[in-house]
Write a protein that holds these residues in place. Structure first.
Motif, PDB file in Angstrom:
ATOM      1  N   ASN A 127     -74.181  31.961  42.666  1.00 28.72           N
ATOM      2  CA  ASN A 127     -74.511  31.653  41.276  1.00 28.72           C
ATOM      3  C   ASN A 127     -73.366  31.041  40.491  1.00 28.72           C
ATOM      4  OD1 ASN A 127     -77.167  32.733  41.293  1.00 28.72           O
ATOM      5  ND2 ASN A 127     -76.239  34.730  41.542  1.00 28.72           N
ATOM      6  N   SER A 128     -72.457  30.396  41.177  1.00 31.03           N
ATOM      7  CA  SER A 128     -71.229  29.997  40.494  1.00 31.03           C
ATOM      8  C   SER A 128     -71.422  28.907  39.454  1.00 31.03           C
ATOM      9  CB  SER A 128     -70.198  29.548  41.532  1.00 31.03           C
ATOM     10  OG  SER A 128     -70.771  28.606  42.406  1.00 31.03           O
ATOM     11  N   ALA A 129     -72.459  28.091  39.585  1.00 31.12           N
ATOM     12  CA  ALA A 129     -72.480  26.898  38.737  1.00 31.12           C
ATOM     13  C   ALA A 129     -73.717  26.706  37.877  1.00 31.12           C
ATOM     14  CB  ALA A 129     -72.301  25.660  39.620  1.00 31.12           C
ATOM     15  N   ASP A 130     -74.884  27.094  38.342  1.00 31.07           N
ATOM     16  CA  ASP A 130     -76.127  26.601  37.736  1.00 31.07           C
ATOM     17  C   ASP A 130     -76.258  26.859  36.236  1.00 31.07           C
ATOM     18  OD1 ASP A 130     -77.064  25.343  39.925  1.00 31.07           O
ATOM     19  OD2 ASP A 130     -78.984  26.369  39.979  1.00 31.07           O
ATOM     20  N   GLY A 131     -75.933  28.058  35.796  1.00 33.38           N
ATOM     21  CA  GLY A 131     -76.134  28.377  34.388  1.00 33.38           C
ATOM     22  C   GLY A 131     -75.351  27.475  33.457  1.00 33.38           C
ATOM     23  N   LYS A 132     -74.178  27.018  33.882  1.00 36.15           N
ATOM     24  CA  LYS A 132     -73.342  26.196  33.011  1.00 36.15           C
ATOM     25  C   LYS A 132     -73.823  24.752  32.954  1.00 36.15           C
ATOM     26  CE  LYS A 132     -69.263  28.789  34.304  1.00 36.15           C
ATOM     27  NZ  LYS A 132     -68.079  28.763  35.097  1.00 36.15           N
TER      28      LYS A 132
ATOM     29  N   ALA B 117     -84.172  30.842  30.419  1.00 34.29           N
ATOM     30  CA  ALA B 117     -83.359  30.689  29.210  1.00 34.29           C
ATOM     31  C   ALA B 117     -83.257  29.209  28.873  1.00 34.29           C
ATOM     32  CB  ALA B 117     -81.967  31.281  29.428  1.00 34.29           C
ATOM     33  N   VAL B 118     -83.348  28.916  27.590  1.00 36.76           N
ATOM     34  CA  VAL B 118     -83.212  27.537  27.109  1.00 36.76           C
ATOM     35  C   VAL B 118     -82.086  27.524  26.078  1.00 36.76           C
ATOM     36  CG1 VAL B 118     -84.348  25.605  25.965  1.00 36.76           C
ATOM     37  CG2 VAL B 118     -85.666  27.086  27.500  1.00 36.76           C
ATOM     38  N   ALA B 119     -81.093  26.667  26.322  1.00 36.36           N
ATOM     39  CA  ALA B 119     -79.918  26.585  25.434  1.00 36.36           C
ATOM     40  C   ALA B 119     -79.263  27.950  25.251  1.00 36.36           C
ATOM     41  CB  ALA B 119     -80.317  25.987  24.089  1.00 36.36           C
ATOM     42  N   GLY B 120     -79.230  28.726  26.353  1.00 34.18           N
ATOM     43  CA  GLY B 120     -78.533  30.005  26.333  1.00 34.18           C
ATOM     44  C   GLY B 120     -79.304  31.172  25.760  1.00 34.18           C
TER      45      GLY B 120
ATOM     46  N   LYS C 231     -71.956  47.196  34.642  1.00 39.99           N
ATOM     47  CA  LYS C 231     -72.205  46.601  35.963  1.00 39.99           C
ATOM     48  C   LYS C 231     -73.603  46.005  36.108  1.00 39.99           C
ATOM     49  CE  LYS C 231     -68.799  49.104  38.682  1.00 39.99           C
ATOM     50  NZ  LYS C 231     -68.566  50.072  39.750  1.00 39.99           N
ATOM     51  N   SER C 232     -74.251  45.696  34.987  1.00 35.98           N
ATOM     52  CA  SER C 232     -75.501  44.930  35.107  1.00 35.98           C
ATOM     53  C   SER C 232     -75.179  43.451  34.886  1.00 35.98           C
ATOM     54  CB  SER C 232     -76.553  45.433  34.112  1.00 35.98           C
ATOM     55  OG  SER C 232     -76.186  45.093  32.786  1.00 35.98           O
ATOM     56  N   TYR C 233     -76.161  42.614  35.165  1.00 32.44           N
ATOM     57  CA  TYR C 233     -75.942  41.153  35.150  1.00 32.44           C
ATOM     58  C   TYR C 233     -77.078  40.467  34.404  1.00 32.44           C
ATOM     59  CZ  TYR C 233     -72.247  42.124  38.423  1.00 32.44           C
ATOM     60  OH  TYR C 233     -71.087  42.627  38.982  1.00 32.44           O
ATOM     61  N   ARG C 234     -76.869  39.201  34.052  1.00 29.42           N
ATOM     62  CA  ARG C 234     -77.862  38.502  33.235  1.00 29.42           C
ATOM     63  C   ARG C 234     -79.237  38.454  33.897  1.00 29.42           C
ATOM     64  NH1 ARG C 234     -73.638  38.716  30.466  1.00 29.42           N
ATOM     65  NH2 ARG C 234     -73.004  37.091  28.993  1.00 29.42           N
TER      66      ARG C 234
ATOM     67  N   GLY D 269     -74.485  30.722  31.288  1.00 26.97           N
ATOM     68  CA  GLY D 269     -73.803  30.627  32.572  1.00 26.97           C
ATOM     69  C   GLY D 269     -72.307  30.840  32.529  1.00 26.97           C
ATOM     70  N   ALA D 270     -71.734  30.937  31.315  1.00 24.31           N
ATOM     71  CA  ALA D 270     -70.288  31.117  31.218  1.00 24.31           C
ATOM     72  C   ALA D 270     -69.871  32.477  31.764  1.00 24.31           C
ATOM     73  CB  ALA D 270     -69.846  30.972  29.764  1.00 24.31           C
ATOM     74  N   GLU D 271     -70.734  33.476  31.607  1.00 19.83           N
ATOM     75  CA  GLU D 271     -70.467  34.829  32.103  1.00 19.83           C
ATOM     76  C   GLU D 271     -71.788  35.401  32.592  1.00 19.83           C
ATOM     77  OE1 GLU D 271     -69.292  37.751  33.562  1.00 19.83           O
ATOM     78  OE2 GLU D 271     -67.567  37.325  32.265  1.00 19.83           O
ATOM     79  N   LEU D 272     -71.777  36.025  33.770  1.00 22.71           N
ATOM     80  CA  LEU D 272     -73.015  36.605  34.306  1.00 22.71           C
ATOM     81  C   LEU D 272     -73.061  38.118  34.188  1.00 22.71           C
ATOM     82  CD1 LEU D 272     -73.526  34.404  37.508  1.00 22.71           C
ATOM     83  CD2 LEU D 272     -74.723  34.238  35.316  1.00 22.71           C
ATOM     84  N   GLN D 273     -71.900  38.758  34.115  1.00 27.26           N
ATOM     85  CA  GLN D 273     -71.857  40.226  34.068  1.00 27.26           C
ATOM     86  C   GLN D 273     -72.003  40.712  32.628  1.00 27.26           C
ATOM     87  OE1 GLN D 273     -68.690  41.912  36.350  1.00 27.26           O
ATOM     88  NE2 GLN D 273     -69.118  44.004  35.742  1.00 27.26           N
ATOM     89  N   ASN D 274     -72.753  41.800  32.461  1.00 31.26           N
ATOM     90  CA  ASN D 274     -72.938  42.411  31.141  1.00 31.26           C
ATOM     91  C   ASN D 274     -71.870  43.487  30.939  1.00 31.26           C
ATOM     92  OD1 ASN D 274     -75.315  40.870  30.836  1.00 31.26           O
ATOM     93  ND2 ASN D 274     -76.546  42.459  31.800  1.00 31.26           N
ATOM     94  N   HIS D 275     -70.660  43.064  30.644  1.00 28.77           N
ATOM     95  CA  HIS D 275     -69.533  44.000  30.573  1.00 28.77           C
ATOM     96  C   HIS D 275     -69.714  45.054  29.480  1.00 28.77           C
ATOM     97  CE1 HIS D 275     -66.983  41.879  33.442  1.00 28.77           C
ATOM     98  NE2 HIS D 275     -67.375  40.747  32.885  1.00 28.77           N
ATOM     99  N   ARG D 276     -70.517  44.734  28.461  1.00 22.18           N
ATOM    100  CA  ARG D 276     -70.632  45.616  27.294  1.00 22.18           C
ATOM    101  C   ARG D 276     -71.953  46.377  27.246  1.00 22.18           C
ATOM    102  NH1 ARG D 276     -67.490  43.692  22.542  1.00 22.18           N
ATOM    103  NH2 ARG D 276     -69.408  43.806  21.338  1.00 22.18           N
ATOM    104  N   GLY D 277     -72.553  46.623  28.417  1.00 25.59           N
ATOM    105  CA  GLY D 277     -73.761  47.433  28.466  1.00 25.59           C
ATOM    106  C   GLY D 277     -74.955  46.783  27.793  1.00 25.59           C
ATOM    107  N   LEU D 278     -76.031  47.542  27.648  1.00 23.26           N
ATOM    108  CA  LEU D 278     -77.274  47.043  27.065  1.00 23.26           C
ATOM    109  C   LEU D 278     -77.844  48.063  26.082  1.00 23.26           C
ATOM    110  CD1 LEU D 278     -79.122  45.869  30.329  1.00 23.26           C
ATOM    111  CD2 LEU D 278     -77.977  44.370  28.670  1.00 23.26           C
TER     112      LEU D 278
END
Length: 277
Positions: free
Chosen positions: A73-78, A109-112, A210-213, A242-251
């Motif tokens: 998943n390194s590129a697509d979101g960006k 997602a459209v425009a983030g 440790k969750s992700y987008r 796509g700039a960040e995939l991990q949800n570092h700040r929980g949900l």
């Protein structure tokens, strides 16, 4: 406003077909591996459903990006204005435990920002759909009905949905402060957000970073379409650019009526525990 009818119909079809893939493997004596980096279990079901969903989305929408849990998943979101976020099996631990509480997430997602979401629970045949700004629905064996979050505003009357496999001290502390006494357990993030959209629960707090987008794009679209809110624990919406995939700040997922009273308490505890700085 774009209707997204084609996107929604395609995502519904793909999710149901992926559900059949999962159920076939679910009925067998499947093996379980541990993902590298302590990311939890993975099965043949995750990988086969991932391959199918990504392939179908690329065929249907060749100019869109696709970010999926079991892919690179390194590129697509960006790179793309429109990007699909896919979790082929949200709740792998529930799948392994055979309690039925796992789901397929297909979100656009459209425009983030989340626009379209499908969350499908193959066991019990429950399909949640949402287009932000246009409404959310549940399709099951009883037919199709519109979804709307509850309007419970008093924190002590809220019904909390908690994880079946990850109990959190921070969630317990928040519940105690708010006076919440009613709770229920559920598996997948998508199914928890589905319960909020159905108005059978009112708030969900995921305290791990440790969750992700791909865990929350489709659920957020369903929840927002049903009038609810999903943010990080500090109250800031996540971006799906796509700039960040991990949800570092929980949900934090909540109905709109109680959000302004719940969120500051959640943020306070999250700051104390270092999740939110």
């Amino acid at each position: 406003m774009a209707s997204f009818d084609t996107e929604l119909d395609t995502a519904r079809r793909i999710a149901r077909q992926a559900g059949d893939i999962l159920l076939k493997i679910y009925a067998t004596d499947f093996s379980v591996q541990d993902k590298a980096g302590g990311m939890g279990p993975v099965t043949e079901a995750d990988e086969r459903a991932n391959e199918f969903i990504v392939g179908e989305l690329r065929k249907a929408f060749p100019s869109d990006g696709v970010v999926a849990e079991e892919s690179d998943n390194s590129a697509d979101g960006k790179r793309f204005e429109r990007c699909w976020y896919v979790d082929p099996l949200d709740g792998t631990q529930e799948f392994v435990n055979r309690n039925g509480e796992f789901a397929i997430h297909v979100g656009l997602a459209v425009a983030g920002k989340p626009a379209v979401g499908v969350v499908y629970r193959p066991v019990g045949n429950k399909l949640y759909t949402g287009v932000v700004g246009q409404g959310a629905f549940l399709e099951d064996d009883g037919g199709r009905r519109a979804l709307r979050v509850s309007d419970v505003a008093e924190p002590s009357e809220l019904r909390l949905v908690v994880s079946r496999s990850h109990r959190s001290k921070l969630t317990d502390a928040v519940a105690k402060r708010l006076g919440i006494t009613r709770e229920r357990e559920s598996g997948s993030v998508g199914l928890k957000c589905g319960l909020l959209a159905e108005a059978t629960a009112d708030v969900y707090i995921h305290t791990s970073g440790k969750s992700y987008r791909w865990d929350n794009c489709a659920p957020e679209a369903v929840l927002r379409a049903a009038g609810g809110i999903l943010t990080d624990l500090g109250g800031t919406p996540y971006s799906y650019d796509g700039a960040e995939l991990q949800n570092h700040r929980g949900l934090l997922a909540c109905n709109a009526a109680a959000f302004s009273r719940v969120q500051p308490v959640v943020a306070e505890f999250a700051r104390e525990s270092g999740i939110v700085r």
